[in-house]
Design a protein around this motif. Structure first.
Motif, PDB file in Angstrom:
ATOM      1  N   ASP A 465      29.319  32.868  34.843  1.00 30.32           N
ATOM      2  CA  ASP A 465      27.848  32.829  34.885  1.00 30.32           C
ATOM      3  C   ASP A 465      27.251  34.037  34.171  1.00 30.32           C
ATOM      4  O   ASP A 465      26.220  33.935  33.513  1.00 30.32           O
ATOM      5  CB  ASP A 465      27.320  32.708  36.324  1.00 30.32           C
ATOM      6  N   SER A 466      27.935  35.189  34.258  1.00 29.58           N
ATOM      7  CA  SER A 466      27.458  36.346  33.498  1.00 29.58           C
ATOM      8  C   SER A 466      27.651  36.111  32.007  1.00 29.58           C
ATOM      9  O   SER A 466      26.716  36.274  31.211  1.00 29.58           O
ATOM     10  CB  SER A 466      28.205  37.614  33.922  1.00 29.58           C
ATOM     11  N   PHE A 490      31.036  28.562  35.577  1.00 30.98           N
ATOM     12  CA  PHE A 490      31.675  28.916  36.842  1.00 30.98           C
ATOM     13  C   PHE A 490      30.746  29.891  37.548  1.00 30.98           C
ATOM     14  O   PHE A 490      30.771  31.095  37.287  1.00 30.98           O
ATOM     15  CB  PHE A 490      33.054  29.542  36.590  1.00 30.98           C
ATOM     16  N   ASN A 492      29.733  31.960  40.280  1.00 26.28           N
ATOM     17  CA  ASN A 492      30.127  32.670  41.508  1.00 26.28           C
ATOM     18  C   ASN A 492      29.110  33.744  41.876  1.00 26.28           C
ATOM     19  O   ASN A 492      29.452  34.742  42.496  1.00 26.28           O
ATOM     20  CB  ASN A 492      31.533  33.278  41.350  1.00 26.28           C
ATOM     21  N   GLY A 494      27.728  36.015  40.153  1.00 27.25           N
ATOM     22  CA  GLY A 494      27.740  37.349  39.579  1.00 27.25           C
ATOM     23  C   GLY A 494      28.924  37.678  38.706  1.00 27.25           C
ATOM     24  O   GLY A 494      29.722  36.820  38.313  1.00 27.25           O
ATOM     25  N   ILE A 495      29.024  38.966  38.406  1.00 30.81           N
ATOM     26  CA  ILE A 495      30.079  39.528  37.566  1.00 30.81           C
ATOM     27  C   ILE A 495      31.288  39.808  38.457  1.00 30.81           C
ATOM     28  O   ILE A 495      31.169  40.586  39.403  1.00 30.81           O
ATOM     29  CB  ILE A 495      29.577  40.824  36.901  1.00 30.81           C
ATOM     30  N   TYR A 496      32.381  39.145  38.184  1.00 24.00           N
ATOM     31  CA  TYR A 496      33.645  39.251  38.951  1.00 24.00           C
ATOM     32  C   TYR A 496      33.572  38.574  40.325  1.00 24.00           C
ATOM     33  O   TYR A 496      34.409  37.764  40.682  1.00 24.00           O
ATOM     34  CB  TYR A 496      34.118  40.689  39.154  1.00 24.00           C
TER      35      TYR A 496
HETATM   36 MG    MG Z   1      30.729  35.173  37.543  1.00 24.04          MG
END
Ligand code: MG
Ligand code: ADP
Ligand code: TZD
Length: 582
Positions: A465-466, A490, A492, A494-496
């Protein structure tokens, strides 16, 4: 005749008598591109190149307008990778040029041929820094970031200027080239016949580079004595389009091969010699490693350290067109300089008809490890969890690609990248394109557009998504040109991971985004198909429908925010302080 129709034929009568046909900078650039088979331009219009874009389109060049130059540049760079011809990116001056420059540097770093053509402002004013519209000394700024940078000042030099740019981009190690076209150049008028004669069709732009016979012999001697040999196939091998020669070499030698990310599919990941799922074993235990178009950079831990087993336990044979690449990180026992097609064919010829296959116990050990790892992964890929985890979602997408081996897979993110690379098998060369040497975010939509345009094949873009956010506005471009692109985000949060919390204060943590975002709604604004998928079954149905219909589609795949790990598989690269205990 399309040419003639658009060409502004300016008839003049000079004192000397008869009418002369004239041409201008606009038309000469178009003619020079077409003469060299460069029939697609990726860019963003504006002063001083708007009319040029219009005229190029009217002359039969496909001119694709983007929403941001960086994405146009990424499209051009991947066009270069896929076709072995320089991808063309066209921008306006100063800010447009700078937006395109990241992609040019990316092309150079990844060894993709690309030409960034930017319009520029009046030289006299720029050089005296008198404050012109979009003033910038673009040539000087581009130089350190590309293989070559040229400026054309006179219409009669357009032919030779473009020829230089093409040759610089594709010969030797491919890379990015900057071509500066000042506004005044476009309007310059010269005699049409003189103009025609000034054009240059580049003959043999990337000449074969044949390896020296003793270098071939040295490489074969090293390989013949190997007990645990390994072949590593990099994106240079994919780029070279020497698919048959590479397959012959791998199969004749019986050596296990490890594909780098964009080397996947040169031979199918399901090939009995593929060691993709036994990566750590083959890196650690091999004694001779043949690098084909792959650098010993960070992606291969520089050829040393723990992942490579005992220090100095291996000999490297390296095939590369760039001599300076040899001994970049470790000693290369057998450097083989030349183009991959010529080098690999020379090896195959030199092996003759009685070449002994790699030792069976080694191949056996590698297959055993691979089969164990594949079996361990299998049940995870079949999980039907809601919310989805990466494995459940990727189990679905893996089948989508298996059933459509001609489709192109674009991939970026952290977990969304590393897990996709490991899980989705590729079956054909140059079908997987991703973040490349820099691990850069933002290539997604540019690559998807470039790949769809250059190959005509359906594209599946698997995006964190990032990652998606860096080029997301180009979904309008995808809808506008009705490209067969299915984007799966994908999501989720956020980042990671989407679970971080700010240790102090009320602002959200630095790595999280709006929870429960619905990216699918974005594409509906442009009349594309948006789907919110919360389970593997929903995801399967939506992706199959998109890939079969070819309609621009964006699927928001809801992933458990806690499923990922910091930096995906490369968390070890984050700096650690002794002061800050984890
Ligand atoms: Mg993500
Ligand atoms: P990967 O990231 O897949 O390991 P790299 O980008 O590090 O691959 O390496 C690609 C290498 O391939 C570069 O060193 C480049 O010089 C080389 N290369 C590119 N095209 C050719 C070619 N046609 N022949 C030989 N070497 C090539
Ligand atoms: N900016 C650029 C141009 N490239 C980068 N690689 C980064 C920032 C740093 N970065 C990564 O290396 S991965 C990543 C960033 C911002 C995004 C990871 O989040 P994602 O993927 O949503 O794309 P996952 O699945 O949540 O891990």
């Amino acid at each position: 005749m399309a040419d003639a129709a658009v060409k502004e034929k300016i008839a003049t009568t000079d004192a000397a008598g008869p009418e002369r046909e004239l041409t201008d900078g606009f038309n000469l650039v178009i003619d020079a591109l077409k003469l060299n088979g460069l029939n697609t331009i990726y860019g963003v219009p504006g002063i001083p190149i708007t009319d040029f874009g219009r005229m190029a389109q009217a002359a039969g060049i496909r001119v694709l307008s983007f929403r941001h130059e960086q994405n146009a540049g990424y499209a051009a760079s991947i066009a270069g990778f896929l076709t072995k011809k320089p991808g063309i990116c066209l921008t306006v001056s100063a800010p447009g040029f700078l937006n395109g420059l990241t992609a040019l540097a990316h092309a150079t770093t990844n060894c993709f041929p690309m030409i960034l053509i930017s319009g520029s402002s009046e030289r006299e004013i720029v050089d005296l820094q008198q404050g012109d519209y979009e003033e910038m000394d673009q040539l000087a700024i581009a130089k350190p970031l590309c293989k070559a940078a040229y400026r054309i000042l006179h219409a009669q030099d357009i032919g030779i200027g473009l020829a230089r740019a093409i040759r610089a981009a594709v010969s030797g190690r491919p890379g990015g080239v900057y071509l500066d076209l000042p506004a005044k150049l476009f309007g310059q008028v010269i005699d049409a016949e003189e103009g025609r004669k000034s054009l240059v069709k580049v003959i043999d732009p990337a000449p074969a580079q044949i390896p020296a016979p003793d270098a071939v012999k040295r490489a074969l001697d090293v390989l013949k004595n190997a007990k645990r040999p390994l072949i590593i196939l990099g994106k240079g091998a994919s780029y070279s389009q020497a698919d048959d020669a590479i397959r012959n070499f791998v199969e004749k030698s019986g050596v296990p091969f490890l594909p780098m990310s964009m080397g996947k599919g040169l031979l199918p990941d399901t090939h009995p010699q593929c060691a993709g799922a036994a990566r750590s074993t083959v890196l650690k235990d091999s004694d001779v490693v043949v690098l084909i178009g792959a650098r010993l950079n960070w992606l291969l831990s520089h050829g040393k350290g723990k992942s490579w087993g005992e220090p100095h336990s291996k000999k490297f044979i390296q095939i590369d067109i760039e001599p300076k690449e040899m001994d970049s990180n470790v000693e290369i026992a057998a450097p083989l300089i030349g183009d991959i097609g010529s080098c690999v064919s020379a090896l195959v010829d030199g092996m003759g008809s009685s070449w002994p296959k790699a030792p069976a116990d080694w191949m056996g050990a590698v297959s055993k490890k691979r089969d164990e790892n594949v079996a361990k992964m299998a049940p995870r890929l079949m999980n039907n969890n809601v919310p989805m985890d990466y494995h459940g979602a990727l189990g679905v997408l893996r089948t989508v690609i298996k059933e459509r081996p001609d489709a192109i897979l674009v991939n970026e993110g952290a977990n969304a990248l590393d897990l996709t690379r490991g899980i989705i098998d590729m079956y054909k060369p140059r079908k997987r394109i991703d973040v490349g040497t820099w691990g850069v975010m933002g290539i997604g939509m540019g690559y998807a557009i470039g790949a769809a345009v250059e190959t005509g094949k359906p594209v599946l873009a698997i995006e964190g998504d990032s990652a998606f956010g860096f080029s997301g506005m180009e979904i309008e471009t995808i809808c506008r040109y009705k490209l067969p692109v299915c984007v799966v985000i994908f999501n989720n949060d956020g980042i990671y991971r989407g679970t971080d919390v700010n240790a102090l204060g009320t602002d959200p943590a630095t790595t999280v985004f709006v929870k429960g975002s619905r990216y699918d709604k974005m594409i509906e604004a442009f009349d594309g198909v948006g789907v919110n998928a919360t389970s593997p079954d929903e995801l399967r149905r939506a992706v199959n429908a998109a890939m079969d219909s070819g309609k621009p589609t964006l699927i928001n795949a809801v992933i458990d925010p806690a499923a990922g790990s910091e930096s995906g598989r490369i968390g070890n690269l984050n700096p650690q302080s002794k002061l800050r205990k984890k």
